[in-house]
Design a protein around this motif. Sequence first.
Motif, PDB file in Angstrom:
ATOM      1  N   ILE A   3       0.836  -1.198   0.000  1.00  0.00           N
ATOM      2  CA  ILE A   3       0.000   0.000   0.000  1.00  0.00           C
ATOM      3  C   ILE A   3       0.875   1.253   0.000  1.00  0.00           C
ATOM      4  N   ASN A   4       0.538   2.188  -0.878  1.00  0.00           N
ATOM      5  CA  ASN A   4       1.186   3.500  -0.892  1.00  0.00           C
ATOM      6  C   ASN A   4       0.523   4.348   0.199  1.00  0.00           C
ATOM      7  N   ARG A   5       1.189   4.460   1.320  1.00  0.00           N
ATOM      8  CA  ARG A   5       0.554   5.082   2.482  1.00  0.00           C
ATOM      9  C   ARG A   5       0.208   6.554   2.247  1.00  0.00           C
ATOM     10  N   ASP A   6       1.065   7.276   1.559  1.00  0.00           N
ATOM     11  CA  ASP A   6       0.786   8.687   1.287  1.00  0.00           C
ATOM     12  C   ASP A   6      -0.456   8.830   0.408  1.00  0.00           C
ATOM     13  N   LEU A   7      -0.541   8.011  -0.619  1.00  0.00           N
ATOM     14  CA  LEU A   7      -1.702   8.056  -1.504  1.00  0.00           C
ATOM     15  C   LEU A   7      -2.956   7.601  -0.768  1.00  0.00           C
ATOM     16  N   TYR A   8      -2.814   6.599   0.068  1.00  0.00           N
ATOM     17  CA  TYR A   8      -3.957   6.104   0.861  1.00  0.00           C
ATOM     18  C   TYR A   8      -4.548   7.229   1.716  1.00  0.00           C
ATOM     19  N   ARG A   9      -3.662   7.939   2.442  1.00  0.00           N
ATOM     20  CA  ARG A   9      -4.148   9.032   3.292  1.00  0.00           C
ATOM     21  C   ARG A   9      -4.761  10.156   2.457  1.00  0.00           C
ATOM     22  N   LYS A  10      -4.151  10.441   1.323  1.00  0.00           N
ATOM     23  CA  LYS A  10      -4.654  11.502   0.459  1.00  0.00           C
ATOM     24  C   LYS A  10      -6.049  11.172  -0.067  1.00  0.00           C
ATOM     25  N   TYR A  11      -6.231   9.938  -0.540  1.00  0.00           N
ATOM     26  CA  TYR A  11      -7.545   9.560  -1.099  1.00  0.00           C
ATOM     27  C   TYR A  11      -8.602   9.448  -0.004  1.00  0.00           C
ATOM     28  N   ARG A  12      -8.202   8.946   1.153  1.00  0.00           N
ATOM     29  CA  ARG A  12      -9.149   8.895   2.276  1.00  0.00           C
ATOM     30  C   ARG A  12      -9.596  10.300   2.675  1.00  0.00           C
ATOM     31  N   ASN A  20      -2.100   2.613 -11.579  1.00  0.00           N
ATOM     32  CA  ASN A  20      -0.994   1.719 -11.247  1.00  0.00           C
ATOM     33  C   ASN A  20      -0.936   1.436  -9.743  1.00  0.00           C
ATOM     34  N   ASP A  21      -1.623   2.262  -8.967  1.00  0.00           N
ATOM     35  CA  ASP A  21      -1.759   2.046  -7.524  1.00  0.00           C
ATOM     36  C   ASP A  21      -3.217   1.692  -7.190  1.00  0.00           C
ATOM     37  N   SER A  22      -3.828   0.892  -8.057  1.00  0.00           N
ATOM     38  CA  SER A  22      -5.248   0.550  -7.880  1.00  0.00           C
ATOM     39  C   SER A  22      -5.507  -0.170  -6.554  1.00  0.00           C
ATOM     40  N   ALA A  81      -8.413   2.219   0.153  1.00  0.00           N
ATOM     41  CA  ALA A  81      -8.942   3.440   0.764  1.00  0.00           C
ATOM     42  C   ALA A  81     -10.463   3.494   0.636  1.00  0.00           C
ATOM     43  N   LEU A  82     -10.969   3.148  -0.530  1.00  0.00           N
ATOM     44  CA  LEU A  82     -12.418   3.190  -0.758  1.00  0.00           C
ATOM     45  C   LEU A  82     -13.133   2.112   0.065  1.00  0.00           C
ATOM     46  N   GLU A  83     -12.547   0.948   0.120  1.00  0.00           N
ATOM     47  CA  GLU A  83     -13.134  -0.152   0.893  1.00  0.00           C
ATOM     48  C   GLU A  83     -13.200   0.206   2.381  1.00  0.00           C
ATOM     49  N   ASP A  84     -12.116   0.711   2.930  1.00  0.00           N
ATOM     50  CA  ASP A  84     -12.093   1.094   4.348  1.00  0.00           C
ATOM     51  C   ASP A  84     -13.090   2.221   4.627  1.00  0.00           C
ATOM     52  N   HIS A  85     -13.194   3.161   3.689  1.00  0.00           N
ATOM     53  CA  HIS A  85     -14.144   4.255   3.855  1.00  0.00           C
ATOM     54  C   HIS A  85     -15.578   3.732   3.886  1.00  0.00           C
ATOM     55  N   LEU A  86     -15.914   2.827   2.990  1.00  0.00           N
ATOM     56  CA  LEU A  86     -17.266   2.266   2.953  1.00  0.00           C
ATOM     57  C   LEU A  86     -17.606   1.555   4.258  1.00  0.00           C
ATOM     58  N   ARG A  87     -16.638   0.902   4.849  1.00  0.00           N
ATOM     59  CA  ARG A  87     -16.891   0.160   6.086  1.00  0.00           C
ATOM     60  C   ARG A  87     -17.014   1.084   7.298  1.00  0.00           C
ATOM     61  N   MET A  88     -16.262   2.170   7.320  1.00  0.00           N
ATOM     62  CA  MET A  88     -16.178   2.998   8.525  1.00  0.00           C
ATOM     63  C   MET A  88     -16.992   4.289   8.468  1.00  0.00           C
ATOM     64  N   ALA A  89     -17.418   4.691   7.289  1.00  0.00           N
ATOM     65  CA  ALA A  89     -18.148   5.959   7.167  1.00  0.00           C
ATOM     66  C   ALA A  89     -19.529   5.861   7.801  1.00  0.00           C
ATOM     67  N   SER A  90     -20.069   7.009   8.179  1.00  0.00           N
ATOM     68  CA  SER A  90     -21.432   7.066   8.687  1.00  0.00           C
ATOM     69  C   SER A  90     -22.399   6.580   7.608  1.00  0.00           C
ATOM     70  N   PRO A  91     -23.564   6.020   8.012  1.00  0.00           N
ATOM     71  CA  PRO A  91     -24.518   5.486   7.035  1.00  0.00           C
ATOM     72  C   PRO A  91     -24.883   6.464   5.921  1.00  0.00           C
ATOM     73  N   HIS A  92     -25.016   7.763   6.253  1.00  0.00           N
ATOM     74  CA  HIS A  92     -25.443   8.723   5.236  1.00  0.00           C
ATOM     75  C   HIS A  92     -24.348   8.995   4.194  1.00  0.00           C
ATOM     76  N   MET A  93     -23.099   8.562   4.482  1.00  0.00           N
ATOM     77  CA  MET A  93     -22.003   8.771   3.530  1.00  0.00           C
ATOM     78  C   MET A  93     -21.684   7.528   2.702  1.00  0.00           C
ATOM     79  N   LYS A  94     -22.373   6.441   2.975  1.00  0.00           N
ATOM     80  CA  LYS A  94     -22.054   5.189   2.286  1.00  0.00           C
ATOM     81  C   LYS A  94     -22.547   5.185   0.836  1.00  0.00           C
ATOM     82  N   LEU A  95     -23.720   5.751   0.572  1.00  0.00           N
ATOM     83  CA  LEU A  95     -24.234   5.731  -0.796  1.00  0.00           C
ATOM     84  C   LEU A  95     -23.354   6.527  -1.757  1.00  0.00           C
ATOM     85  N   PRO A  96     -22.917   7.750  -1.425  1.00  0.00           N
ATOM     86  CA  PRO A  96     -22.001   8.458  -2.337  1.00  0.00           C
ATOM     87  C   PRO A  96     -20.739   7.659  -2.626  1.00  0.00           C
ATOM     88  N   ALA A  97     -20.180   6.995  -1.603  1.00  0.00           N
ATOM     89  CA  ALA A  97     -18.980   6.187  -1.803  1.00  0.00           C
ATOM     90  C   ALA A  97     -19.280   4.974  -2.683  1.00  0.00           C
TER      91      ALA A  97
END
Length: 212
Positions: free
Chosen positions: A5-14, A40-42, A48-64
């Motif tokens: 995992i590219n940690r800098d990119l992960y934090r940036k996208y999160r 290339n860093d898919s 980042a997207l997967e972790d966000h979907l799991r941890m975000a509040s319910p109202h933020m899950k649909l946009p993700a």
Amino acid sequence: MAAEINRDLYRKYRGHLNTLTFAAKPAITDLTKMADRYKNDSVTILKALEDHLRMASPHMKLPAFYLLDSIAKMVGGNYLYLLNSRVQKLFLETWQLVDDKVRAEMERVLGTWRFGYEGSKGNLFQPFVLRGIDEQLARLKAKGRREAAIPINRGGDLLDSLESTAAMGMKRKADNKTMAANGGGANGQPAAKRVRQLNGSGRPMAAHAPVM
């Protein structure tokens, strides 16, 4: 996802994902383009997207979820390859954490994965992946219907009944002890005293000869 995992990119996208509080098409388009730039860093972007979907509040899950759909359809490539092994679990986990309105919208999007979408020539994901989502959804819905059919507070009613029965048993036990202490007679009176009261004089009652 075994790749590093590219940690800098992960934090940036999160960080960008945390600003996606509603389904704004321009924001989803920008994040889709960013995913394309870093294809290339898919692995990192999807993590980042997967972790966000799991941890975000319910109202933020649909946009993700819309973003995940956009990346799969507009970028594809390695994102599709990786999602084929992840999307079933991710879809079902998210579906269970949102309300009925969001569930209905997720199922609408699922229909576009199954039956095609603009510019496609077939299913977005492998047939066995989509079939697995359909089967698990059917089980979850059936379970929800069974749970909804169970009466509420039955446990409390049963407890009240058991407590009432126990109280009645204790009262009878106490009454029996009182009677035993008083010689076993009715109304708390010894048997000999009751006989004297019935006789009226305290003397033994005379036997009567049978009437001829």
